[in-house]
Enzyme design. Structure first.
Site, PDB file in Angstrom:
ATOM      1  N   GLN A  20      63.424  66.765  78.635  1.00  0.00           N
ATOM      2  CA  GLN A  20      62.036  67.201  78.514  1.00  0.00           C
ATOM      3  C   GLN A  20      61.093  66.094  78.044  1.00  0.00           C
ATOM      4  OE1 GLN A  20      63.373  70.972  76.313  1.00  0.00           O
ATOM      5  NE2 GLN A  20      61.574  71.690  77.424  1.00  0.00           N
ATOM      6  N   ARG A  77      65.103  67.082  65.549  1.00  0.00           N
ATOM      7  CA  ARG A  77      66.193  67.568  66.390  1.00  0.00           C
ATOM      8  C   ARG A  77      65.966  67.051  67.807  1.00  0.00           C
ATOM      9  NH1 ARG A  77      66.527  72.676  69.511  1.00  0.00           N
ATOM     10  NH2 ARG A  77      68.716  73.088  69.922  1.00  0.00           N
ATOM     11  N   HIS A 121      71.813  69.725  75.900  1.00  0.00           N
ATOM     12  CA  HIS A 121      70.623  70.549  76.099  1.00  0.00           C
ATOM     13  C   HIS A 121      70.341  70.563  77.606  1.00  0.00           C
ATOM     14  CE1 HIS A 121      66.822  72.128  73.885  1.00  0.00           C
ATOM     15  NE2 HIS A 121      66.689  72.458  75.151  1.00  0.00           N
ATOM     16  N   ASN A 165      73.004  73.683  73.089  1.00  0.00           N
ATOM     17  CA  ASN A 165      71.751  74.400  72.901  1.00  0.00           C
ATOM     18  C   ASN A 165      71.698  75.588  73.851  1.00  0.00           C
ATOM     19  OD1 ASN A 165      68.828  74.699  72.026  1.00  0.00           O
ATOM     20  ND2 ASN A 165      68.618  74.552  74.254  1.00  0.00           N
ATOM     21  N   GLU A 166      71.537  76.774  73.317  1.00  0.00           N
ATOM     22  CA  GLU A 166      71.291  77.986  74.101  1.00  0.00           C
ATOM     23  C   GLU A 166      72.211  78.123  75.311  1.00  0.00           C
ATOM     24  OE1 GLU A 166      67.146  78.401  75.024  1.00  0.00           O
ATOM     25  OE2 GLU A 166      66.544  78.422  72.941  1.00  0.00           O
ATOM     26  N   ASN A 296      67.404  80.014  67.668  1.00  0.00           N
ATOM     27  CA  ASN A 296      66.161  79.729  68.387  1.00  0.00           C
ATOM     28  C   ASN A 296      65.499  81.071  68.685  1.00  0.00           C
ATOM     29  OD1 ASN A 296      67.231  77.159  68.370  1.00  0.00           O
ATOM     30  ND2 ASN A 296      67.401  76.969  70.595  1.00  0.00           N
ATOM     31  N   TYR A 298      61.794  83.128  69.973  1.00  0.00           N
ATOM     32  CA  TYR A 298      60.422  83.126  70.481  1.00  0.00           C
ATOM     33  C   TYR A 298      59.808  84.526  70.530  1.00  0.00           C
ATOM     34  CZ  TYR A 298      61.266  78.281  71.673  1.00  0.00           C
ATOM     35  OH  TYR A 298      61.545  76.946  71.583  1.00  0.00           O
ATOM     36  N   GLU A 372      64.723  76.311  66.732  1.00  0.00           N
ATOM     37  CA  GLU A 372      63.536  76.309  67.589  1.00  0.00           C
ATOM     38  C   GLU A 372      62.697  77.534  67.289  1.00  0.00           C
ATOM     39  OE1 GLU A 372      64.014  76.085  71.854  1.00  0.00           O
ATOM     40  OE2 GLU A 372      65.469  74.447  71.668  1.00  0.00           O
ATOM     41  N   TRP A 419      59.406  73.998  67.728  1.00  0.00           N
ATOM     42  CA  TRP A 419      59.415  73.606  69.132  1.00  0.00           C
ATOM     43  C   TRP A 419      57.979  73.601  69.609  1.00  0.00           C
ATOM     44  CZ3 TRP A 419      63.137  71.534  72.062  1.00  0.00           C
ATOM     45  CH2 TRP A 419      62.736  71.244  73.390  1.00  0.00           C
ATOM     46  N   GLU A 426      58.313  71.540  80.496  1.00  0.00           N
ATOM     47  CA  GLU A 426      58.782  72.883  80.141  1.00  0.00           C
ATOM     48  C   GLU A 426      59.594  73.488  81.302  1.00  0.00           C
ATOM     49  OE1 GLU A 426      59.268  74.549  77.496  1.00  0.00           O
ATOM     50  OE2 GLU A 426      59.756  76.435  78.495  1.00  0.00           O
ATOM     51  N   TRP A 427      60.678  72.809  81.663  1.00  0.00           N
ATOM     52  CA  TRP A 427      61.637  73.300  82.641  1.00  0.00           C
ATOM     53  C   TRP A 427      60.948  73.796  83.916  1.00  0.00           C
ATOM     54  CZ3 TRP A 427      65.648  70.894  81.017  1.00  0.00           C
ATOM     55  CH2 TRP A 427      65.909  70.773  79.660  1.00  0.00           C
TER      56      TRP A 427
HETATM   57  C1  PNW Z   1      64.173  77.101  74.989  1.00  0.00           C
HETATM   58  N1  PNW Z   1      64.226  82.574  78.240  1.00  0.00           N
HETATM   59  O1  PNW Z   1      64.201  77.497  76.321  1.00  0.00           O
HETATM   60  C2  PNW Z   1      64.715  75.696  75.071  1.00  0.00           C
HETATM   61  O2  PNW Z   1      65.753  75.391  74.193  1.00  0.00           O
HETATM   62  C3  PNW Z   1      63.663  74.652  75.109  1.00  0.00           C
HETATM   63  O3  PNW Z   1      64.165  73.526  75.763  1.00  0.00           O
HETATM   64  C4  PNW Z   1      62.408  75.223  75.742  1.00  0.00           C
HETATM   65  O4  PNW Z   1      61.451  74.249  76.005  1.00  0.00           O
HETATM   66  C5  PNW Z   1      61.887  76.288  74.805  1.00  0.00           C
HETATM   67  O5  PNW Z   1      62.876  77.258  74.534  1.00  0.00           O
HETATM   68  C6  PNW Z   1      60.631  76.990  75.290  1.00  0.00           C
HETATM   69  O6  PNW Z   1      60.876  77.684  76.479  1.00  0.00           O
HETATM   70  C7  PNW Z   1      64.182  78.792  76.709  1.00  0.00           C
HETATM   71  O7  PNW Z   1      63.821  82.756  79.393  1.00  0.00           O
HETATM   72  C8  PNW Z   1      63.825  79.010  78.030  1.00  0.00           C
HETATM   73  O8  PNW Z   1      64.663  83.521  77.538  1.00  0.00           O
HETATM   74  C9  PNW Z   1      63.854  80.267  78.534  1.00  0.00           C
HETATM   75  C10 PNW Z   1      64.230  81.314  77.708  1.00  0.00           C
HETATM   76  C11 PNW Z   1      64.581  81.108  76.396  1.00  0.00           C
HETATM   77  C12 PNW Z   1      64.557  79.833  75.892  1.00  0.00           C
END
Ligand code: PNW
Length: 471
Positions: A20, A77, A121, A165-166, A296, A298, A372, A419, A426-427
């Site tokens: 990223q 991190r 990651h 990671n995740e 992590n 959100y 995160e 984060w 952002e992917w």
């Molecule tokens: C995480 N979802 O990604 C990652 O660890 C980071 O690299 C990323 O930039 C960040 O969160 C923000 O998106 C996710 O769809 C991506 O549930 C998608 C999901 C969860 C986490």
């Protein structure tokens, strides 16, 4: 009410990931990872964005570390790019690749910043994907070898080590819904990937532990779902929540914390697979002592039972005709009312509080880190060059307050990693979604700390959360 202090020694960090931020995709002997291949495939990412240049952190490492120190952050991190260190995923390490991370870690230590290193990651060397990727068992053994190479190079300098990671995203977005690399859409491959990621964590932890000094602390960062039934009085909705909890959370914590897959998960997916890819000792192998656990967080998930398969999917994981939830076709996801971030993710700090309290109980004696948490907003520089992001300050304030409340009821939380340090790739959303505390102008690579970065730095320096509205 919302003031209060954090434990002594609490780490105030920010986080990034190699693909990223680094850029320099073709330099230093690095070969393509699955994310290079995926992002260069038309239609896979917003605007066709790739991580070829990203934040050019590979060349701006020193100034980026100085900026963190300037802001007052005490931890960082980051992740190691596997194809930079071991281009084909096999054989000896490339010294130039390791040198970058040695230099990064030295810079961090020189500035009194604690490095927290993540081995994986999401950037699997493409050659390993060509050999089958995470659905194949061999990838777990390759990961353990790679872990050993990195540990050998950095053993005395890094104390906080993360295997994965995740893994949920790697398995279910990478091989299930296909919105992440490698973009495959096969529910059984996704379940196989989840298992081999669990195995990789176990084998990788063993490799690290035999190489690293005792002061090194080894953990993993999960992205647990806080799953809420739409109607808590409906047994069908409660069952939908149970299924998603199994597929999001217990598929990992089962083996990692308890040494076994949950029976209900095996039953829910029995029509897809008999799980014969799980070797006799694998679950025990996946359960290694954890020195810490990374959470992590959100946004929470709200689910209901929905008969029929033409259920609208608003689960916030990107657009795909394929579900990331194998065998859960009768579950619908709902957007809770209230405020959302630019990702469309609803804001609910109580989810973070619940996770920290719950994992404190599920993994007794295992220190927790929030590895995160943060939010994307449409930040734009003002005429005077500053970037005002009051929404992000409010988001961070509310979530740090949730951490503080969890600590107050006994959760052993040792640090928080925002984060992200700076806006980055952002992917699947490319550069359009800005998670940074620091604004990046991608045309010039100019970094501008947003108001939230200053605010967070102040919280880090004081170790206290100020009442909101005092920023
Ligand atoms: C995480 N979802 O990604 C990652 O660890 C980071 O690299 C990323 O930039 C960040 O969160 C923000 O998106 C996710 O769809 C991506 O549930 C998608 C999901 C969860 C986490």
């Amino acid at each position: 009410m919302s003031s209060g202090s954090f434990p002594p020694g609490f780490l105030w960090g920010s986080a990034t990931a190699a693909y990223q931020v680094e850029g320099a995709a073709g330099e230093g002997g690095r070969t393509p990872s699955i994310w290079d291949t995926f992002s260069r495939t038309p239609g896979r990412t917003e605007n066709g964005d790739t991580g070829d240049v990203a934040c050019d952190h590979y060349h701006r490492r020193a100034e980026d570390v100085a900026m963190m120190a300037d802001l007052g952050l005490t931890a960082y991190r980051f992740s190691v790019s596997w194809p930079r260190v071991q281009p084909t995923g096999r054989g000896p390490a490339v010294q130039r690749g390791l040198d970058f991370y040695r230099a990064l870690v030295d810079d961090l230590l020189d500035h009194g910043i604690t490095p927290a290193l993540t081995l994986y990651h999401w950037d699997l060397p493409q050659e390993l994907e060509d050999a089958g990727g995470w659905p194949e068992r061999d990838t777990a053994y390759r990961f353990a070898e790679y872990a050993d190479l990195v540990a050998e190079a950095l053993d005395d300098r890094v104390e906080l080590w993360t295997t994965l990671n995740e893994p949920w995203c790697s398995a279910f977005l990478g091989y299930g819904s296909g919105v992440h690399a490698p973009g495959r859409t096969d529910p059984v491959a996704a379940l196989r990937a989840a298992h081999h990621l669990n195995l990789a964590h176990g084998l990788g932890t063993q490799a690290l532990r035999s190489r690293l000094p005792a002061k090194a602390k080894i953990g993993i960062s999960l992205n647990p779902s806080v799953v809420r039934p739409l109607d808590p009085s409906s047994s069908a909705d409660l069952d939908a929540a149970r299924r998603i909890d199994a597929l999001a959370n217990r598929v990992f914590t089962g083996p990692l914390l308890h040494g076994a897959y949950p029976p209900d998960l095996l039953a829910d997916t029995a029509h897809l697979t008999d799980w014969s890819f799980v070797g006799r000792d694998d679950e025990k192998l996946s359960k290694q002592r954890l020195d810490w656990l990374g959470i992590n967080y959100y946004t929470p998930a709200v689910v209901s039972h929905a008969p029929g398969d033409d259920v609208p999917r608003t689960d916030g994981h990107g657009v795909s005709d394929h579900s990331p939830w194998p065998g859960a076709d009768t579950v619908a996801f709902h957007q809770p009312p209230g405020e959302r971030t630019a990702m469309g993710w609803s804001i609910d700090p109580s989810g973070l509080y619940e996770l920290l309290v719950q994992y404190g109980q599920d993994a007794p004696g295992v220190p927790l880190y929030v590895t995160e948490n943060g939010a994307a907003y449409d930040d734009k520089p003002e005429a005077d060059g500053t970037v005002q992001d009051p929404e992000r300050i409010a988001y961070l304030h509310a979530h740090l307050d949730a951490v503080r409340r969890a600590v107050a009821v006994g959760a052993d939380v040792r640090g928080y990693f925002l984060w992200s340090l700076m806006d980055n790739f952002e992917w699947a959303y490319g550069y359009g979604k800005r998670f940074g505390a620091v604004h990046v102008d991608f045309a010039t690579q100019k970094r501008t700390p947003k108001a939230s970065a200053r605010w967070y730095g102040e919280v880090a320096r004081e170790g206290v959360l100020p009442p909101l509205g005092q920023e």
